[in-house]
Design an enzyme around this catalytic site. Structure first.
Site, PDB file in Angstrom:
ATOM      1  CB  THR A  29       1.703   1.408  -5.341  1.00  0.00           C
ATOM      2  OG1 THR A  29       1.372  -0.186  -5.477  1.00  0.00           O
ATOM      3  CG2 THR A  29       0.038   1.823  -5.206  1.00  0.00           C
ATOM      4  CB  CYS A  30       5.727  -0.725  -6.415  1.00  0.00           C
ATOM      5  SG  CYS A  30       4.992  -2.796  -6.102  1.00  0.00           S
TER       6      CYS A  30
END
Length: 244
Positions: free
Chosen positions: A210-211
Site C-alpha cells: 500500500t505504501c
C-alpha cells in the site's frame, strides 16, 4: 431504539399539536417505534459515555415534555461543545501544516466540497481508457501482457463497493483523490508476483504494497481465476488495511 432525530421530530410534532390546541392528540403521540418517550428510560446523559448533557443531567429523566431539549443537548454534545477541545486541537494541527490564512479560505467551501477535498470521491469512476493510461505495469508486465489486460477487464466489471475495496487493498484508502485515478501519488502499479517452482496458480493470491500503491499479481492465464483470486484476497484483508 429511538434516535435523537426521532426525539427531535417527536418534539416538533408535539409542539405543533399543542399550538393547534389538540392536547389529546399530543398526549397520544408516540415515537416511530410505537413507544412512549419515557419507555426508553433515558436521562440527560450521553448513553455511551455517561457524560451529563446539563448540570445534574443524570437526575433528569427524558419525557415527552423535554424530548426536544434532550435532542438539542445531544446534538450539541456530539458536534458542538462535546467535541470543542478535539476540534480546537485539529484546527491547531492544520494551522501548523497549511499556509497562513488557508483555514479562513476554506470557509468558502460547502461541507460536501471539504469532504471531497480531504477524503476524495466516494464514487470511483474509471473506464478502459483511464485504466490503460493510469494503471502502470512494471517488473515483468507491460500493457500488452495478458494478465494485465485481464486485470483491466476485471476492474471494469467491479461494482462501486468492489472498486472501493480494491482501491483500499492497493492504497490503504477506499477513496481516490478528487482528480481521480491519475492523481494518485505514487501511481497505481501492477508488478509480476514471483511464483516459485512449477506454477500452480490456483493457490496463489495477489498481494499489495500500500505504501507504494503496488498490486503484486501472479501471472494468471484465466481472467475468471484472476477475478476470483483477487476478490478472495481483498475480502480476507478486511480490517488489516483500514485508513479512511
Amino acid at each position: 431504539g429511538a434516535t435523537a432525530a426521532d426525539l427531535a421530530d417527536f418534539a416538533r410534532d408535539r409542539a405543533a399539536l399543542l399550538a393547534a390546541g389538540d392536547e389529546a392528540a399530543a398526549q397520544r403521540l408516540r415515537l416511530p417505534t410505537g413507544a412512549d418517550v419515557s419507555d426508553y428510560g433515558l436521562n440527560f446523559t450521553d448513553p455511551k459515555s455517561g457524560a451529563e448533557l446539563v448540570p445534574g443531567g443524570a437526575g433528569v429523566d427524558v419525557v415527552a415534555a423535554n424530548a426536544g431539549a434532550y435532542a438539542a443537548a445531544m446534538a450539541d454534545f456530539l458536534v458542538g461543545s462535546g467535541v470543542a477541545r478535539q476540534v480546537a486541537a485539529c484546527r491547531a494541527g492544520l494551522e501548523e501544516v497549511l499556509p497562513p490564512g488557508s483555514l479562513r479560505a476554506l470557509r468558502a467551501l460547502a461541507p460536501e466540497e471539504l469532504c471531497t477535498l480531504f477524503c476524495g470521491h466516494r464514487a470511483i469512476d474509471w473506464d478502459e481508457t483511464s485504466l490503460l493510461q493510469h494503471l502502470v505495469p512494471q517488473q515483468g508486465y507491460t500493457r500488452a501482457s495478458a494478465p494485465f489486460l485481464a486485470l483491466v477487464a476485471v476492474l471494469l466489471g467491479m461494482s462501486q463497493a468492489e472498486r472501493r475495496s480494491f482501491v483500499q487493498f492497493t492504497t490503504g484508502c477506499p477513496h481516490l483523490p478528487p482528480a481521480g485515478l491519475g492523481a494518485l501519488q505514487p501511481q497505481l502499479s501492477v508488478s509480476l508476483k514471483y511464483v516459485p517452482g512449477p506454477p500452480d496458480l490456483s493457490g496463489e493470491l495477489p498481494s499489495a504494497s500500500t505504501c507504494f500503491h503496488t498490486l503484486k499479481l501472479p501471472p494468471y492465464t484465466d481472467a475468471d481465476v484472476l477475478g476470483e483470486r483477487l476478490r478472495y484476497a481483498i475480502a480476507n484483508s478486511k480490517n488489516l488495511i483500514d485508513m479512511s
